[in-house]
Design a protein around this motif. Structure first.
Motif, PDB file in Angstrom:
ATOM      1  N   ASN A 107       0.854  -1.196   0.000  1.00 31.15           N
ATOM      2  CA  ASN A 107       0.000   0.000   0.000  1.00 31.15           C
ATOM      3  C   ASN A 107       0.889   1.246   0.000  1.00 31.15           C
ATOM      4  OD1 ASN A 107      -2.223   1.683   0.191  1.00 31.15           O
ATOM      5  ND2 ASN A 107      -2.372   1.477   2.419  1.00 31.15           N
ATOM      6  N   PRO A 109       3.659   3.894  -2.909  1.00 32.41           N
ATOM      7  CA  PRO A 109       3.865   4.302  -4.302  1.00 32.41           C
ATOM      8  C   PRO A 109       4.568   3.235  -5.153  1.00 32.41           C
ATOM      9  CG  PRO A 109       4.474   6.074  -2.805  1.00 32.41           C
ATOM     10  CD  PRO A 109       4.226   4.863  -1.956  1.00 32.41           C
ATOM     11  N   GLN A 110       4.526   3.450  -6.469  1.00 31.56           N
ATOM     12  CA  GLN A 110       4.988   2.470  -7.462  1.00 31.56           C
ATOM     13  C   GLN A 110       6.401   1.933  -7.195  1.00 31.56           C
ATOM     14  OE1 GLN A 110       3.048   1.194  -9.936  1.00 31.56           O
ATOM     15  NE2 GLN A 110       4.742  -0.233 -10.316  1.00 31.56           N
ATOM     16  N   LYS A 111       7.296   2.824  -6.779  1.00 31.15           N
ATOM     17  CA  LYS A 111       8.683   2.415  -6.521  1.00 31.15           C
ATOM     18  C   LYS A 111       8.737   1.244  -5.534  1.00 31.15           C
ATOM     19  CE  LYS A 111      12.105   5.464  -5.890  1.00 31.15           C
ATOM     20  NZ  LYS A 111      12.861   6.582  -5.297  1.00 31.15           N
ATOM     21  N   TYR A 112       7.851   1.274  -4.554  1.00 31.50           N
ATOM     22  CA  TYR A 112       7.837   0.245  -3.520  1.00 31.50           C
ATOM     23  C   TYR A 112       7.246  -1.060  -4.061  1.00 31.50           C
ATOM     24  CZ  TYR A 112       9.087   4.094  -0.489  1.00 31.50           C
ATOM     25  OH  TYR A 112       9.750   5.162   0.068  1.00 31.50           O
ATOM     26  N   LEU A 113       6.293  -0.929  -4.993  1.00 29.52           N
ATOM     27  CA  LEU A 113       5.757  -2.126  -5.647  1.00 29.52           C
ATOM     28  C   LEU A 113       6.860  -2.793  -6.472  1.00 29.52           C
ATOM     29  CD1 LEU A 113       3.076  -0.584  -4.903  1.00 29.52           C
ATOM     30  CD2 LEU A 113       2.128  -1.488  -7.016  1.00 29.52           C
ATOM     31  N   ASP A 114       7.601  -1.966  -7.216  1.00 26.05           N
ATOM     32  CA  ASP A 114       8.675  -2.496  -8.063  1.00 26.05           C
ATOM     33  C   ASP A 114       9.743  -3.185  -7.210  1.00 26.05           C
ATOM     34  OD1 ASP A 114       7.306  -1.396 -10.169  1.00 26.05           O
ATOM     35  OD2 ASP A 114       8.597   0.380 -10.335  1.00 26.05           O
ATOM     36  N   ASP A 117       8.601  -6.473  -5.912  1.00 26.54           N
ATOM     37  CA  ASP A 117       8.666  -7.500  -6.958  1.00 26.54           C
ATOM     38  C   ASP A 117      10.081  -8.068  -7.077  1.00 26.54           C
ATOM     39  OD1 ASP A 117       5.982  -7.303  -7.505  1.00 26.54           O
ATOM     40  OD2 ASP A 117       6.235  -5.924  -9.199  1.00 26.54           O
ATOM     41  N   ARG A 134       2.834 -11.031  -5.115  1.00 23.48           N
ATOM     42  CA  ARG A 134       2.261  -9.733  -4.786  1.00 23.48           C
ATOM     43  C   ARG A 134       0.801  -9.710  -5.203  1.00 23.48           C
ATOM     44  NH1 ARG A 134       1.815  -4.849  -6.910  1.00 23.48           N
ATOM     45  NH2 ARG A 134       3.157  -5.192  -8.733  1.00 23.48           N
ATOM     46  N   THR A 136      -3.036  -7.463  -5.218  1.00 27.22           N
ATOM     47  CA  THR A 136      -3.459  -6.066  -5.378  1.00 27.22           C
ATOM     48  C   THR A 136      -4.623  -5.695  -4.473  1.00 27.22           C
ATOM     49  OG1 THR A 136      -4.785  -6.782  -7.254  1.00 27.22           O
ATOM     50  CG2 THR A 136      -2.626  -5.848  -7.750  1.00 27.22           C
ATOM     51  N   ARG A 178       9.523   6.164   4.237  1.00 34.09           N
ATOM     52  CA  ARG A 178       9.577   6.855   2.944  1.00 34.09           C
ATOM     53  C   ARG A 178      10.641   7.947   2.916  1.00 34.09           C
ATOM     54  NH1 ARG A 178       3.887   8.265   0.377  1.00 34.09           N
ATOM     55  NH2 ARG A 178       5.390   9.032  -1.165  1.00 34.09           N
ATOM     56  N   ASP A 182      12.073   7.403  -0.691  1.00 35.26           N
ATOM     57  CA  ASP A 182      11.377   8.046  -1.814  1.00 35.26           C
ATOM     58  C   ASP A 182      12.361   8.626  -2.820  1.00 35.26           C
ATOM     59  OD1 ASP A 182       8.965   7.380  -0.763  1.00 35.26           O
ATOM     60  OD2 ASP A 182       8.220   9.431  -0.521  1.00 35.26           O
TER      61      ASP A 182
END
Ligand SMILES: [Zn+2]
Length: 270
Positions: A107, A109-114, A117, A134, A136, A178, A182
């Motif tokens: 939950n 931003p995108q950087k953390y999802l990447d 992964d 992962r 959603t 963050r 970030d």
């Protein structure tokens, strides 16, 4: 004309509100550290942790640098039985029911999802009995990764996690700071910290828990058994393992993929 003036007034009010907010933020530069009551320090000592290392804020205790446990959880912890002197350690509680898939929900931003992964692919490429994926939605999550509270930055905590439950489930929450991540350009450093916290969630203790000064600097300092167990993992070497992903301290940009010994430890447990 009135409209314009209103707009101006609104703008001025907004500017005032923003500067006020900034000033307010500037006033609060450091979090208030609570005094840890003696009975809690005694319990921490009895569990084998170094009570000098404990930080307490808002009812949460921070032990070993990045293990966040509540006072209530601490009270339920029993002193451990083993005293290990070797390298690569696990807690007494491990994730049970393997082969098993662990769902991770991010939950952030995108950087953390990447980065998550990347961390997941590092685990999954080891062919363990645990597979991470992962998801959603939070509903199916075993582990949720979300932003840590603001004071983590002031405590120097990159991220935090906990250990598996007595009933064999992974710890269900990872908090990431963050303010440290970030702005980083090397996403592999972020992936390493996420992999590190995932390691705690499935039962890994710090590789250098017997002497945090190895990775953290400062005086030699044993984290102790901590009541959660510090079981030696056969096949791993004695002495701290340089570049292990489970070293107690790291830097936000430092990438530490699994070492040969990390892989032995992972394969042994799962
Ligand atoms: Zn850690």
């Amino acid at each position: 004309m009135i409209k314009f003036k209103l707009k101006q007034t609104a703008l001025l009010a907004a500017v005032l509100a923003i500067s006020f907010a900034c000033q307010e933020q500037n006033d609060v530069v450091t979090p208030e550290l609570q005094d840890v009551p003696k009975e809690i320090l005694d319990q921490i000592d009895a569990l084998g942790f170094n009570s000098n290392e404990v930080k307490m804020h808002d009812g949460m205790l921070f032990i070993e640098g990045d293990i966040a446990i509540s006072v209530e959880e601490l009270k339920q912890m029993q002193p451990g039985k083993d005293l290990a002197v070797e390298e690569h350690y696990s807690t007494d509680n491990l994730v049970s029911g393997s082969p098993r898939t662990i769902n991770v929900y991010v939950n952030m931003p995108q950087k953390y999802l990447d980065a998550t992964d990347i961390a997941i692919s590092r685990y999954n490429s080891e062919g363990l009995n645990l597979t991470f994926q992962r998801v959603t939605s939070s509903g199916s999550a075993d582990i949720t990764i979300t932003a840590s509270p603001w004071y983590y930055y002031w405590f120097g905590i990159l991220g935090s996690a906990g250990f598996p439950t007595a009933s064999g489930d992974p710890h269900n929450q990872i908090l990431m700071t963050r303010a440290y991540y970030d702005g980083v350009s090397n996403i592999n450093g972020l992936a390493t910290t996420i992999a590190h916290e995932m390691g705690h969630c499935i039962g890994f203790r710090h590789t250098d828990y017997m002497d945090r000064s190895y990775s953290c600097g400062g005086a030699a300092d044993d984290e102790g058994d901590g009541g959660v167990g510090d079981n030696y993992i056969p096949g791993t070497p004695t002495g701290p393992d340089a570049n292990s992903w489970m070293l107690a301290c790291g830097s936000p940009e430092g990438d530490r993929p699994f070492t040969a010994n990390d892989k032995i430890a992972l394969d042994y447990l799962y």
